[in-house]
Design a protein around this motif. Structure first.
Motif, mmCIF file in Angstrom:
data_model
loop_
_atom_site.group_PDB
_atom_site.id
_atom_site.type_symbol
_atom_site.label_atom_id
_atom_site.label_comp_id
_atom_site.label_asym_id
_atom_site.label_seq_id
_atom_site.Cartn_x
_atom_site.Cartn_y
_atom_site.Cartn_z
ATOM 1 N N GLU A 173 -8.458 12.932 119.453
ATOM 2 C CA GLU A 173 -8.903 13.767 120.571
ATOM 3 C C GLU A 173 -8.130 15.086 120.668
ATOM 4 N N HIS A 175 -3.984 12.775 116.350
ATOM 5 C CA HIS A 175 -4.737 12.140 117.433
ATOM 6 C C HIS A 175 -6.173 12.630 117.363
ATOM 7 N N ASP A 224 -1.497 6.232 125.750
ATOM 8 C CA ASP A 224 -2.059 6.597 124.448
ATOM 9 C C ASP A 224 -2.673 7.994 124.470
ATOM 10 N N LYS A 225 -2.401 8.765 125.534
ATOM 11 C CA LYS A 225 -2.828 10.168 125.597
ATOM 12 C C LYS A 225 -2.114 10.968 124.498
ATOM 13 N N PRO A 226 -2.733 12.022 123.987
ATOM 14 C CA PRO A 226 -2.028 12.891 123.037
ATOM 15 C C PRO A 226 -0.784 13.499 123.687
ATOM 16 N N TYR A 238 -4.399 16.298 127.207
ATOM 17 C CA TYR A 238 -3.134 16.023 126.527
ATOM 18 C C TYR A 238 -2.000 16.212 127.518
ATOM 19 N N ASN A 240 0.734 11.295 112.702
ATOM 20 C CA ASN A 240 0.353 11.095 114.119
ATOM 21 C C ASN A 240 -0.833 11.952 114.578
ATOM 22 N N ASN A 284 2.369 13.838 118.984
ATOM 23 C CA ASN A 284 1.183 14.137 118.176
ATOM 24 C C ASN A 284 1.154 15.604 117.783
ATOM 25 N N ARG A 340 5.569 7.417 124.880
ATOM 26 C CA ARG A 340 4.602 6.976 123.864
ATOM 27 C C ARG A 340 4.235 5.501 124.045
#
Length: 212
Positions: free
Chosen positions: A6, A4, A162-164, A130, A2, A185, A158
């Motif tokens: 960013e 991410h 779709d943000k961390p 995040y 997972n 993440n 989740r």
């Protein structure tokens, strides 16, 4: 795993002097980094700002040595004066939107704690880098929380954003893999590393669970 793009920091240590009874918290932080911690948040809720700043500056000598980001919990003044990599805030702190208006924070990491599903729709979430999902499981180190999310709540979040997602709250070697599978993440760990007899080994073991 997972990862991410960013927010590639998979093992996130939350530390304070109080969380490291009988130990030098700076030594714990360095051992944890050697063991696999990717990012550190300094959380000092009860000390004066002057002391918080000094601790941040001391810790920054270690994080910069290993090229690890340092996040400051709640205190914009300490974050700015220490030159930290970012700040983490909750609902009762300075909002991400207001922080983004301050020149120092425009390009810094801003984390935002999620306590209600409705927060996922607000402008603060959009302004954040995040989301801290707090707590996954209730914990003695943080009692001012609202919702115990559990893995099911984390999976629901989740599916909405779709943000961390950084999961925090009673996370340890036994449940780390399950929480990553639920959609995290990154895992934010306090006691499982800070109170461990060997913080380096504890960090290494949790990191291995994340990388499975």
């Amino acid at each position: 795993m997972n990862i991410h793009p960013e927010f590639p920091y998979q093992l996130y240590l939350v530390i304070s002097e109080k969380d490291c009874p009988g130990k030098n918290f700076l030594k714990v932080a360095e051992e944890a980094i050697i063991g696999g911690v990717d990012l550190i948040q300094l959380r000092e809720k009860t000390v004066p700002t002057k002391d918080f700043l000094q601790k941040a500056l001391d810790l920054m000598e270690i994080t910069e040595k290993y090229n690890i980001p340092l996040i400051i919990n709640d205190n914009a003044e300490v974050a700015e004066k220490s030159g930290a990599s970012g700040i983490h805030v909750g609902n009762s702190d300075r909002s991400p939107c207001s922080l983004r208006k301050i020149p120092f924070f425009r390009n810094k990491i801003i984390g935002y704690s999620i306590e209600y599903l409705s927060q996922l729709e607000n402008q603060q979430t959009k302004a954040s880098d995040y989301l801290g999902i707090s707590p996954i499981f209730s914990t003695e180190t943080k009692k001012d929380t609202v919702t115990e999310w559990g893995p099911e709540g984390l999976s629901l979040i989740r599916s909405i954003t779709d943000k961390p997602l950084v999961a925090i709250g009673n996370i340890n070697m036994e449940n780390a893999e399950m929480i990553m599978q639920a959609g995290a993440n990154s895992l934010a760990v306090v006691s499982a590393i800070c109170s461990a007899e060997n913080p380096q080994k504890a960090a290494y073991q949790i990191k291995n669970k994340i990388l499975k």
